[in-house]
Design an enzyme around this catalytic site. Structure first.
Site, PDB file in Angstrom:
ATOM      1  N   GLN A  19       0.835  -1.201   0.000  1.00  0.00           N
ATOM      2  CA  GLN A  19       0.000   0.000   0.000  1.00  0.00           C
ATOM      3  C   GLN A  19       0.875   1.258   0.000  1.00  0.00           C
ATOM      4  O   GLN A  19       1.640   1.493   0.939  1.00  0.00           O
ATOM      5  CB  GLN A  19      -0.893  -0.003   1.248  1.00  0.00           C
ATOM      6  CG  GLN A  19      -1.617   1.296   1.549  1.00  0.00           C
ATOM      7  CD  GLN A  19      -2.618   1.681   0.489  1.00  0.00           C
ATOM      8  OE1 GLN A  19      -2.285   2.455  -0.401  1.00  0.00           O
ATOM      9  NE2 GLN A  19      -3.821   1.156   0.580  1.00  0.00           N
ATOM     10  N   ARG A  21      -0.181   4.357   0.013  1.00  0.00           N
ATOM     11  CA  ARG A  21      -0.839   5.455   0.711  1.00  0.00           C
ATOM     12  C   ARG A  21      -0.681   5.273   2.210  1.00  0.00           C
ATOM     13  O   ARG A  21      -1.025   4.235   2.765  1.00  0.00           O
ATOM     14  CB  ARG A  21      -2.316   5.456   0.326  1.00  0.00           C
ATOM     15  CG  ARG A  21      -3.065   6.721   0.657  1.00  0.00           C
ATOM     16  CD  ARG A  21      -4.354   6.738  -0.156  1.00  0.00           C
ATOM     17  NE  ARG A  21      -5.179   7.866   0.233  1.00  0.00           N
ATOM     18  CZ  ARG A  21      -6.402   7.756   0.701  1.00  0.00           C
ATOM     19  NH1 ARG A  21      -6.944   6.573   0.858  1.00  0.00           N
ATOM     20  NH2 ARG A  21      -7.091   8.820   1.020  1.00  0.00           N
ATOM     21  N   SER A  35     -21.817   5.713   8.031  1.00  0.00           N
ATOM     22  CA  SER A  35     -22.615   5.259   6.898  1.00  0.00           C
ATOM     23  C   SER A  35     -22.698   3.731   6.871  1.00  0.00           C
ATOM     24  O   SER A  35     -23.766   3.162   6.601  1.00  0.00           O
ATOM     25  CB  SER A  35     -22.005   5.772   5.588  1.00  0.00           C
ATOM     26  OG  SER A  35     -22.659   5.223   4.468  1.00  0.00           O
ATOM     27  N   LEU A  42     -21.233  -1.325   1.047  1.00  0.00           N
ATOM     28  CA  LEU A  42     -21.947  -1.480  -0.222  1.00  0.00           C
ATOM     29  C   LEU A  42     -21.077  -2.037  -1.343  1.00  0.00           C
ATOM     30  O   LEU A  42     -21.580  -2.671  -2.270  1.00  0.00           O
ATOM     31  CB  LEU A  42     -22.540  -0.128  -0.647  1.00  0.00           C
ATOM     32  CG  LEU A  42     -23.519   0.508   0.359  1.00  0.00           C
ATOM     33  CD1 LEU A  42     -24.018   1.844  -0.167  1.00  0.00           C
ATOM     34  CD2 LEU A  42     -24.689  -0.427   0.635  1.00  0.00           C
ATOM     35  N   GLU A  61      -8.897  -0.287   1.403  1.00  0.00           N
ATOM     36  CA  GLU A  61      -8.418  -0.117   2.781  1.00  0.00           C
ATOM     37  C   GLU A  61      -9.283   0.852   3.580  1.00  0.00           C
ATOM     38  O   GLU A  61      -9.500   0.662   4.772  1.00  0.00           O
ATOM     39  CB  GLU A  61      -6.958   0.351   2.794  1.00  0.00           C
ATOM     40  CG  GLU A  61      -6.407   0.453   4.210  1.00  0.00           C
ATOM     41  CD  GLU A  61      -4.900   0.424   4.291  1.00  0.00           C
ATOM     42  OE1 GLU A  61      -4.382   0.724   5.387  1.00  0.00           O
ATOM     43  OE2 GLU A  61      -4.257   0.123   3.294  1.00  0.00           O
ATOM     44  N   ARG A  98      -7.446   7.627  -7.267  1.00  0.00           N
ATOM     45  CA  ARG A  98      -8.157   8.421  -6.264  1.00  0.00           C
ATOM     46  C   ARG A  98      -7.821   9.903  -6.448  1.00  0.00           C
ATOM     47  O   ARG A  98      -6.722  10.264  -6.836  1.00  0.00           O
ATOM     48  CB  ARG A  98      -7.764   7.989  -4.854  1.00  0.00           C
ATOM     49  CG  ARG A  98      -8.050   6.530  -4.555  1.00  0.00           C
ATOM     50  CD  ARG A  98      -7.827   6.247  -3.079  1.00  0.00           C
ATOM     51  NE  ARG A  98      -8.713   7.078  -2.268  1.00  0.00           N
ATOM     52  CZ  ARG A  98      -9.976   6.754  -1.974  1.00  0.00           C
ATOM     53  NH1 ARG A  98     -10.489   5.638  -2.438  1.00  0.00           N
ATOM     54  NH2 ARG A  98     -10.716   7.544  -1.235  1.00  0.00           N
TER      55      ARG A  98
END
Length: 261
Positions: A19, A21, A35, A42, A61, A98
């Protein structure tokens, strides 16, 4: 064929070792967790089976972190088979898509992909929906001294500042100018004026390093000599293409027509 979605135990999923990030906005993670508490996860995350225990995360992630904050035991996931090299490259590419990735992390990630794979600037650009010049110019900022890259990473200077600093070839002067940007809150135009004023020439009369690169790119792409002129004050410019025969003109028009379709 539609991929099967599994409900995996969160405690069996380890984070992606590739990863790129490092920082995640804590406020946005809490919002996502709230949420998830209401609607669940979702979109499934993507994992591969680990050779040691459970699964390794490939994509998702933020969803995994937020699901942990929401105290979920399980999370929907798609299991895929990837090698270590595939895992690294796909992880980087997924993050590059992103919008909230910093320019410095983006540049480092693209550099890593190119170093570790056979992908060219053109291929990376097409995958990300960017221009080749965007990729090449972004990678150029990695040539700046480490102290300047730290300022860029901390958002104390902008990407436009960093690109402009490349016009100053002396590294010590680059660092001093970067410090001046932070201390005096210089905008890019003010920085340009300082850099180009040294030669006692107006910035509009100074050959811009960016313009020179674009001329080289056009020469390489079209196979002809060219000249780009740009009036910064009036914000107008022109490109002059030089050809020695009508046949060459036809070749140029064919290349340009193909790329406009």
């Amino acid at each position: 064929m539609e991929e099967k979605i599994y409900q995996l135990n969160i405690e069996e999923i380890s984070k992606n070792p590739y990863q790129p990030r490092k920082n995640f906005d804590s406020d946005k993670l809490r919002e996502l967790a709230q949420s998830i508490e209401v609607s669940g996860v979702l979109q499934p995350i993507i994992v591969r089976k680990s050779s040691l225990f459970g699964y390794e995360l490939l994509a998702g992630e933020r969803r995994l972190r937020a699901a942990k904050l929401a105290n979920l035991d399980k999370i929907p996931a798609i299991i895929r088979m990837y090698s270590d090299d595939d895992m690294m490259i796909l992880s980087i590419l997924e993050n590059l898509q992103r919008d909230d990735m910093s320019p410095l992390d983006e540049a480092k990630s693209i550099r890593k992909i190119i170093d570790k794979s056979s992908m060219t600037h053109d291929e990376v650009a097409k995958y990300l929906g960017k221009s080749r010049s965007y990729i090449s110019n972004l990678l150029r900022i990695l040539k700046l001294p480490h102290s300047i890259l730290l300022l860029l990473g901390d958002k104390k200077i902008s990407l436009a500042h960093a690109r402009t600093l490349l016009a100053e070839e002396n590294e010590e002067k680059q660092v001093l100018l970067a410090q001046k940007i932070v201390k005096e809150k210089l905008n890019v135009r003010q920085l340009e004026d300082i850099i180009y004023r040294k030669s006692n020439k107006k910035i509009n009369n100074k050959k811009n390093i960016y313009i020179e690169e674009k001329e080289k790119e056009i020469t390489k792409y079209l196979g002809i000599s060219n000249k780009i002129s740009y009036d910064k004050k009036r914000q107008k410019g022109k490109i002059e293409l030089q050809f020695d025969s009508l046949e060459k003109l036809e070749d140029i028009l064919e290349i340009l027509t193909k790329n406009s379709q």
